[in-house]
Scaffold this active site. Structure first.
Site, PDB file in Angstrom:
ATOM      1  N   HIS A  10       0.860  -1.187   0.000  1.00 42.69           N
ATOM      2  CA  HIS A  10       0.000   0.000   0.000  1.00 42.69           C
ATOM      3  C   HIS A  10       0.896   1.236   0.000  1.00 42.69           C
ATOM      4  CE1 HIS A  10      -3.249   2.643   0.477  1.00 42.69           C
ATOM      5  NE2 HIS A  10      -3.700   2.331   1.679  1.00 42.69           N
ATOM      6  N   HIS A  68      -1.575  -1.398 -10.251  1.00 49.54           N
ATOM      7  CA  HIS A  68      -2.506  -0.821  -9.285  1.00 49.54           C
ATOM      8  C   HIS A  68      -3.789  -1.625  -9.361  1.00 49.54           C
ATOM      9  CE1 HIS A  68      -5.129   2.103  -7.285  1.00 49.54           C
ATOM     10  NE2 HIS A  68      -4.050   2.696  -6.855  1.00 49.54           N
ATOM     11  N   ASP A 115       3.494   6.178  -6.557  1.00 54.77           N
ATOM     12  CA  ASP A 115       4.705   6.022  -5.755  1.00 54.77           C
ATOM     13  C   ASP A 115       5.973   6.014  -6.607  1.00 54.77           C
ATOM     14  OD1 ASP A 115       3.485   5.858  -3.207  1.00 54.77           O
ATOM     15  OD2 ASP A 115       2.918   3.780  -3.605  1.00 54.77           O
TER      16      ASP A 115
END
Length: 371
Positions: free
Chosen positions: A223, A262, A314
């Site tokens: 996460h 994702h 990210d």
């Protein structure tokens, strides 16, 4: 007849809540935040505008943002003696664990802890949005054996956050890109940490408890922890060719490559990643680190060609933070500090129209055993 249920591993495709906060429209490539598109907001507004939108229901008008910032600055300070808490933690404590401890401890200082009316919830959200950056930055400094950095109220909210982390006042470009990163991390519909917060809130638990549970969720590298892993990979790769070799080797060993793929954006690039990619290009040009940008581009191309995977937020946020001189261990705590906004909005919504979460299971164990 027993009620028929369908098992969905990971709750894939299961609608867990109705909300007017946000929605990921993958087909339209839009992240909808109370009717606005998040990327457009990030390109034209500031994090505090988003705070006003999510907490008060509308974008700020003349004077609203200044009034909001004044509210936040009045809550920057932590209770007297609060930093002693972090002095008692082992020095190897991860900043996410220190953050979890800090948020939990804040609950004890709230005289209206169990009051969940809308006005009181908003006060709590402002208090948390003001204090969590202080906890993030200074728990880290204390664990490093350094003195805390006091908030600088002469700086805007996001610039002050970055200043407390680095101890250096950011220039306009640095502050702008950091603020933009907070915006794109702020809210993203129903990821694991938001669901965790809503599940806890559904028991009528207080906001601090719900947020503490969300920290634990976000710490996991599947996460929030992915941004740290991405930066360590880039540093290990060192060069474009070295990074390509590293990724090829991970794929050969069937290891997960962090920063790609994702659960929602399956066949498209995360639009937030595209925004941070442009921020990285501009920062890399300014700081003479185009090698870092070129490494990221090479990795993006390789993963698309080899696995059909695209970067998530990210992947590009990590090197942006690196060029802002932010310690790698703080990437996920910063993600959380930003996401506090979205989490608070979801907790308020859960408290306002609550039903306790209580799912069932498909039992696969034995039956009929006797002692």
């Amino acid at each position: 007849m027993a009620e028929q249920t369908v098992y969905k591993p990971g709750l894939d495709g299961v609608i867990a809540a109705e909300t007017d906060i946000s929605y990921l429209d993958v087909d339209a490539e839009e992240i909808v935040i109370r009717g606005y598109e998040l990327i457009e907001l990030a390109e034209n507004k500031q994090y505090l505008d988003l705070v006003h939108l999510l907490l008060d229901g509308s974008l700020p008008e003349d004077g609203d943002r200044d009034a909001l910032e004044k509210e936040l600055k009045q809550e920057y300070s932590l209770p007297s003696g609060f930093f002693k808490l972090f002095e008692l933690l082992p020095k190897h404590t991860h900043p996410m664990d220190a953050l979890r401890t800090g948020i939990s401890a804040l609950a004890g200082y709230d005289q209206d802890l169990n009051d969940r009316n809308a006005a009181e919830n908003r006060k709590k959200a402002i208090r948390l949005l003001a204090k969590i950056p202080n906890i993030v930055a200074n728990s880290y400094h204390i664990l490093q054996g350094k003195d805390p950095v006091k908030p600088d109220e002469s700086l805007p909210y996001s610039a002050n956050f970055l200043y407390m982390i680095t101890g250096k006042k950011p220039n306009e470009q640095e502050a702008a890109f950091f603020d933009q990163s907070l915006m794109v991390y702020s809210e993203h519909e129903m990821p694991n940490s938001t669901f965790a917060a809503r599940v806890i809130a559904s028991t009528n638990s207080d906001i601090y408890g719900a947020l503490t549970g969300a920290v634990a969720s976000l710490k996991g590298n599947l996460h929030g922890g992915a941004n740290e892993a991405v930066m360590y990979m880039l540093l290990e790769g060192e060069t474009v060719e070295g990074f390509r070799y590293l990724l090829y080797d991970k794929l050969k060993k069937k290891e997960k490559v962090m920063g790609f793929g994702h659960r929602v954006y399956m066949k498209k690039m995360d639009p937030r990643a595209a925004l941070m990619k442009e921020a990285l290009r501009e920062l890399a040009e300014e700081k003479g680190r185009m090698d870092l940008y070129e490494m990221c581009e090479a990795g993006e191309t390789l993963m698309r060609e080899e696995k059909g995977l695209y970067p998530n937020l990210d992947y590009y946020a990590a090197p942006v933070y690196y060029l802002l001189d932010i310690p790698i261990e703080l990437y996920t705590p910063i993600f959380y500090a930003s996401r506090t906004l979205g989490l608070c909005a979801h907790i308020f919504e859960q408290h306002a129209n609550n039903k306790l979460f209580r799912p069932r299971v498909n039992y696969t164990g034995p039956r009929g055993l006797h002692p």
